[in-house]
Design a protein around this motif. Structure first.
Motif, PDB file in Angstrom:
ATOM      1  N   GLN A   1       0.834  -1.208   0.000  1.00 55.17           N
ATOM      2  CA  GLN A   1       0.000   0.000   0.000  1.00 55.17           C
ATOM      3  C   GLN A   1       0.864   1.251   0.000  1.00 55.17           C
ATOM      4  N   ASP A   2       2.010   1.208   0.652  1.00 50.52           N
ATOM      5  CA  ASP A   2       2.941   2.335   0.617  1.00 50.52           C
ATOM      6  C   ASP A   2       3.453   2.566  -0.810  1.00 50.52           C
ATOM      7  N   LEU A   3       3.718   1.491  -1.542  1.00 52.43           N
ATOM      8  CA  LEU A   3       4.172   1.624  -2.930  1.00 52.43           C
ATOM      9  C   LEU A   3       3.082   2.216  -3.817  1.00 52.43           C
ATOM     10  N   ILE A   4       1.842   1.814  -3.585  1.00 53.62           N
ATOM     11  CA  ILE A   4       0.718   2.372  -4.350  1.00 53.62           C
ATOM     12  C   ILE A   4       0.624   3.872  -4.075  1.00 53.62           C
ATOM     13  N   ALA A   5       0.753   4.259  -2.811  1.00 53.30           N
ATOM     14  CA  ALA A   5       0.673   5.682  -2.444  1.00 53.30           C
ATOM     15  C   ALA A   5       1.834   6.470  -3.049  1.00 53.30           C
ATOM     16  N   ALA A   6       2.978   5.796  -3.291  1.00 49.42           N
ATOM     17  CA  ALA A   6       4.145   6.474  -3.851  1.00 49.42           C
ATOM     18  C   ALA A   6       4.108   6.563  -5.367  1.00 49.42           C
ATOM     19  N   GLY A   7       3.076   5.997  -5.992  1.00 49.74           N
ATOM     20  CA  GLY A   7       2.947   6.146  -7.426  1.00 49.74           C
ATOM     21  C   GLY A   7       2.934   4.867  -8.242  1.00 49.74           C
ATOM     22  N   LEU A   8       3.034   3.703  -7.613  1.00 45.60           N
ATOM     23  CA  LEU A   8       2.911   2.447  -8.345  1.00 45.60           C
ATOM     24  C   LEU A   8       1.514   2.376  -8.943  1.00 45.60           C
ATOM     25  N   PRO A   9       1.388   1.959 -10.192  1.00 47.46           N
ATOM     26  CA  PRO A   9       0.042   1.866 -10.763  1.00 47.46           C
ATOM     27  C   PRO A   9      -0.859   0.997  -9.876  1.00 47.46           C
ATOM     28  N   PRO A  10      -2.116   1.355  -9.776  1.00 46.62           N
ATOM     29  CA  PRO A  10      -3.011   0.621  -8.869  1.00 46.62           C
ATOM     30  C   PRO A  10      -3.333  -0.784  -9.393  1.00 46.62           C
ATOM     31  N   VAL A  11      -2.647  -1.760  -8.850  1.00 46.60           N
ATOM     32  CA  VAL A  11      -2.908  -3.167  -9.150  1.00 46.60           C
ATOM     33  C   VAL A  11      -3.071  -3.890  -7.823  1.00 46.60           C
ATOM     34  N   ARG A  12      -3.675  -5.057  -7.892  1.00 48.99           N
ATOM     35  CA  ARG A  12      -3.831  -5.840  -6.669  1.00 48.99           C
ATOM     36  C   ARG A  12      -2.565  -6.660  -6.431  1.00 48.99           C
ATOM     37  N   LEU A  13      -2.220  -6.837  -5.194  1.00 45.99           N
ATOM     38  CA  LEU A  13      -1.057  -7.643  -4.825  1.00 45.99           C
ATOM     39  C   LEU A  13      -1.203  -9.052  -5.388  1.00 45.99           C
ATOM     40  N   HIS A  14      -2.406  -9.587  -5.364  1.00 46.68           N
ATOM     41  CA  HIS A  14      -2.670 -10.924  -5.892  1.00 46.68           C
ATOM     42  C   HIS A  14      -2.383 -10.987  -7.396  1.00 46.68           C
TER      43      HIS A  14
END
Length: 65
Positions: free
Chosen positions: A20-33
């Motif tokens: 979730q920290d990576l998503i907040a930092a700009g990683l495209p929104p994908v599911r961990l799964h």
């Protein structure tokens, strides 16, 4: 399984929180799964590696006369 430096296993929430920290930092929104399945698909695209020599049968013995 991944372990802490002291050998104890990580709690699964550790990975979710870091992701979730990576998503907040700009990683495209994908599911961990989805990443898990993507990694498996990429692994299947490579040719298989030959087995280690320890798994190979011993060389054939020459025929006796």
């Amino acid at each position: 399984m991944f372990t802490n430096p002291d050998g104890n296993p990580y709690h699964p929430n550790v990975f979710t929180s870091r992701f979730q920290d990576l998503i907040a930092a700009g990683l495209p929104p994908v599911r961990l799964h989805d990443l898990r399945h993507g990694a498996a698909s990429l692994a299947n695209t490579k040719p298989p590696r030959p087995p280690p020599a320890s798994y190979l049968p011993p060389p054939a013995q020459p025929a006796r006369k």
